[in-house]
Design a protein around this motif. Sequence first.
Motif, PDB file in Angstrom:
ATOM      1  N   LEU A  93       3.503  -1.764   5.601  1.00 15.88           N
ATOM      2  CA  LEU A  93       2.580  -2.782   5.118  1.00 15.88           C
ATOM      3  C   LEU A  93       2.984  -3.188   3.698  1.00 15.88           C
ATOM      4  N   ARG A  94       2.819  -4.467   3.368  1.00 13.63           N
ATOM      5  CA  ARG A  94       2.964  -4.920   1.981  1.00 13.63           C
ATOM      6  C   ARG A  94       1.682  -5.640   1.588  1.00 13.63           C
ATOM      7  N   LEU A  95       1.145  -5.303   0.426  1.00 13.94           N
ATOM      8  CA  LEU A  95      -0.038  -5.999  -0.083  1.00 13.94           C
ATOM      9  C   LEU A  95       0.290  -6.572  -1.448  1.00 13.94           C
ATOM     10  N   ARG A  96       0.104  -7.856  -1.612  1.00 13.82           N
ATOM     11  CA  ARG A  96       0.431  -8.477  -2.889  1.00 13.82           C
ATOM     12  C   ARG A  96      -0.709  -9.343  -3.406  1.00 13.82           C
ATOM     13  N   HIS A  97      -1.039  -9.138  -4.662  1.00 17.63           N
ATOM     14  CA  HIS A  97      -2.017  -9.990  -5.344  1.00 17.63           C
ATOM     15  C   HIS A  97      -1.268 -11.247  -5.758  1.00 17.63           C
ATOM     16  N   ILE A  98      -1.644 -12.395  -5.200  1.00 17.96           N
ATOM     17  CA  ILE A  98      -0.905 -13.625  -5.522  1.00 17.96           C
ATOM     18  C   ILE A  98      -1.791 -14.633  -6.245  1.00 17.96           C
ATOM     19  N   ARG A 149      -0.527   6.005 -14.214  1.00 16.92           N
ATOM     20  CA  ARG A 149       0.855   6.514 -14.213  1.00 16.92           C
ATOM     21  C   ARG A 149       1.251   6.966 -12.817  1.00 16.92           C
ATOM     22  N   ILE A 150       0.321   7.607 -12.147  1.00 13.07           N
ATOM     23  CA  ILE A 150       0.608   8.094 -10.792  1.00 13.07           C
ATOM     24  C   ILE A 150       0.813   6.904  -9.849  1.00 13.07           C
ATOM     25  N   ARG A 151      -0.052   5.907  -9.986  1.00 10.01           N
ATOM     26  CA  ARG A 151       0.096   4.710  -9.162  1.00 10.01           C
ATOM     27  C   ARG A 151       1.437   4.027  -9.399  1.00 10.01           C
ATOM     28  N   LYS A 152       1.842   4.000 -10.650  1.00 14.17           N
ATOM     29  CA  LYS A 152       3.100   3.341 -10.992  1.00 14.17           C
ATOM     30  C   LYS A 152       4.271   3.998 -10.274  1.00 14.17           C
ATOM     31  N   SER A 153       4.199   5.311 -10.169  1.00 14.70           N
ATOM     32  CA  SER A 153       5.295   6.025  -9.516  1.00 14.70           C
ATOM     33  C   SER A 153       5.287   5.811  -8.004  1.00 14.70           C
ATOM     34  N   MET A 154       4.181   5.277  -7.496  1.00 11.52           N
ATOM     35  CA  MET A 154       4.094   5.056  -6.057  1.00 11.52           C
ATOM     36  C   MET A 154       4.769   3.758  -5.627  1.00 11.52           C
ATOM     37  N   VAL A 155       5.105   2.908  -6.576  1.00 14.31           N
ATOM     38  CA  VAL A 155       5.708   1.617  -6.232  1.00 14.31           C
ATOM     39  C   VAL A 155       7.118   1.849  -5.709  1.00 14.31           C
ATOM     40  N   GLU A 156       7.352   1.328  -4.544  1.00 14.70           N
ATOM     41  CA  GLU A 156       8.674   1.418  -3.924  1.00 14.70           C
ATOM     42  C   GLU A 156       9.667   0.599  -4.758  1.00 14.70           C
ATOM     43  N   ALA A 157      10.782   1.244  -5.149  1.00 15.25           N
ATOM     44  CA  ALA A 157      11.754   0.539  -5.993  1.00 15.25           C
ATOM     45  C   ALA A 157      12.488  -0.539  -5.204  1.00 15.25           C
ATOM     46  N   ASN A 158      12.945  -0.207  -4.019  1.00 17.94           N
ATOM     47  CA  ASN A 158      13.674  -1.182  -3.198  1.00 17.94           C
ATOM     48  C   ASN A 158      13.081  -1.258  -1.804  1.00 17.94           C
ATOM     49  N   PRO A 159      11.944  -1.936  -1.673  1.00 17.79           N
ATOM     50  CA  PRO A 159      11.311  -1.973  -0.356  1.00 17.79           C
ATOM     51  C   PRO A 159      12.198  -2.713   0.659  1.00 17.79           C
ATOM     52  N   HIS A 188     -15.592   0.497  -7.286  1.00 19.66           N
ATOM     53  CA  HIS A 188     -16.689  -0.355  -7.756  1.00 19.66           C
ATOM     54  C   HIS A 188     -16.171  -1.629  -8.388  1.00 19.66           C
ATOM     55  N   LYS A 189     -15.662  -1.511  -9.588  1.00 18.30           N
ATOM     56  CA  LYS A 189     -15.255  -2.722 -10.273  1.00 18.30           C
ATOM     57  C   LYS A 189     -13.780  -2.600 -10.644  1.00 18.30           C
ATOM     58  N   VAL A 190     -12.958  -3.233  -9.895  1.00 15.98           N
ATOM     59  CA  VAL A 190     -11.532  -3.184 -10.192  1.00 15.98           C
ATOM     60  C   VAL A 190     -11.190  -4.337 -11.119  1.00 15.98           C
ATOM     61  N   SER A 191     -10.645  -3.992 -12.268  1.00 18.63           N
ATOM     62  CA  SER A 191     -10.208  -5.043 -13.167  1.00 18.63           C
ATOM     63  C   SER A 191      -9.089  -5.823 -12.485  1.00 18.63           C
ATOM     64  N   LEU A 192      -9.218  -7.144 -12.497  1.00 12.90           N
ATOM     65  CA  LEU A 192      -8.254  -7.968 -11.765  1.00 12.90           C
ATOM     66  C   LEU A 192      -6.847  -7.828 -12.301  1.00 12.90           C
ATOM     67  N   LYS A 193      -6.772  -7.477 -13.573  1.00  9.24           N
ATOM     68  CA  LYS A 193      -5.479  -7.244 -14.182  1.00  9.24           C
ATOM     69  C   LYS A 193      -4.746  -6.114 -13.464  1.00  9.24           C
ATOM     70  N   HIS A 194      -5.535  -5.186 -12.913  1.00  7.95           N
ATOM     71  CA  HIS A 194      -4.925  -4.000 -12.315  1.00  7.95           C
ATOM     72  C   HIS A 194      -4.994  -3.998 -10.793  1.00  7.95           C
ATOM     73  N   LEU A 195      -5.416  -5.110 -10.228  1.00  8.47           N
ATOM     74  CA  LEU A 195      -5.576  -5.154  -8.772  1.00  8.47           C
ATOM     75  C   LEU A 195      -4.289  -4.760  -8.042  1.00  8.47           C
ATOM     76  N   GLN A 196      -3.142  -5.242  -8.543  1.00  6.91           N
ATOM     77  CA  GLN A 196      -1.884  -4.925  -7.862  1.00  6.91           C
ATOM     78  C   GLN A 196      -1.609  -3.419  -7.842  1.00  6.91           C
ATOM     79  N   ARG A 197      -2.001  -2.722  -8.918  1.00 14.35           N
ATOM     80  CA  ARG A 197      -1.788  -1.268  -8.951  1.00 14.35           C
ATOM     81  C   ARG A 197      -2.579  -0.557  -7.843  1.00 14.35           C
ATOM     82  N   TYR A 198      -3.814  -1.007  -7.620  1.00 15.14           N
ATOM     83  CA  TYR A 198      -4.617  -0.425  -6.554  1.00 15.14           C
ATOM     84  C   TYR A 198      -4.022  -0.762  -5.195  1.00 15.14           C
ATOM     85  N   LEU A 199      -3.507  -1.986  -5.088  1.00 10.87           N
ATOM     86  CA  LEU A 199      -2.863  -2.386  -3.840  1.00 10.87           C
ATOM     87  C   LEU A 199      -1.628  -1.517  -3.590  1.00 10.87           C
ATOM     88  N   ASP A 200      -0.890  -1.238  -4.663  1.00 10.69           N
ATOM     89  CA  ASP A 200       0.300  -0.390  -4.545  1.00 10.69           C
ATOM     90  C   ASP A 200      -0.064   0.999  -4.047  1.00 10.69           C
TER      91      ASP A 200
END
Length: 298
Positions: free
Chosen positions: A154-159, A103-113, A240-252
């Motif tokens: 910086l922008r980091l995107r899981h593509i 939830r905290i990570r979600k709030s870190m996402v820039e709405a209009n970068p 350690h083990k980042v679930s790939l489903k959530h990789l973008q959240r860690y990047l955010d």
Amino acid sequence: MRWPNGVKCLACNSDRITAITAKGKRNKKTGKVGPDRSLYQCKECRFQFTATTGTVYHDTHLPLHKWFLAIALITESKKGISANQLKRALGVQYRTAWYLAHRIRKSMVEANPKKLKGVVEVDETYVGGKQRGWKKKLKNKEVVMGIRERGGDLRLRHIENNSVEELGKQIKEHISPDVKMVVSDEFIAYPAAMISAGIHGTKHETIKHKDKIYVRGDVHTNTVESAFSLFKRGLTGAFHKVSLKHLQRYLDEFEFRFNNRKSPDLFGMTVRRMATVGGMPYAQLIEEHAFTPFIRPK
Ligand SMILES: [Zn+2]
């Protein structure tokens, strides 16, 4: 923090508000009555609410101070913190810690970068998977694209993959057409990806890593690479083990910390953001949260 200019009614936006004390709610099963609650009440429409109504802090049983502690731990740790570390620090269940962190990570996402300008470096890196021989190296690995304005954001995107189409899409989304110069390495997909994003001719410079040349005057990708290596240290160290489903959240999360590295009050900024993000109008509130407001019949 939620109302820097004074409390306003969440239902009708009136500023004629009184503070009241409401009797604690009775638990239907145990019959126990909870503690009295401090509420705001609107003098116009009688709507009752608190400072957390409709925010992410509201629909949780976790006391606010644990939220704040979690935010402090996440924003102050340079490489990030795992759900397990959070669990121990807060004395909560693993699931709670995990949910909280997301939830905290979600709030870190820039709405209009904003789009990046000036000198911009692009590069891609590969995360996870096992390295099986030189040629098959890229299999089982996830592609992370990094775009960095020199001296800026910086922008980091899981593509999906490192195709012209995927890279071009990110370049178009994150780099302003007024950019002075974009630097990449000699990876074969970049020239076409740049053109597809409207970056033509001398605006795209390439550094040839194959020839062991890493810097040619202004032409290098060192600053985006240093961001990658910092992120990777965090990945192995904390998660350690980042679930790939959530990789973008860690990047955010990483991106947010990185882009606000000079902010004197990252903690306060995040708390404020979470108090306003999701602070939605009343109608939407009950619709989306199935939230029963403390409202008195007229
Ligand atoms: Zn009102």
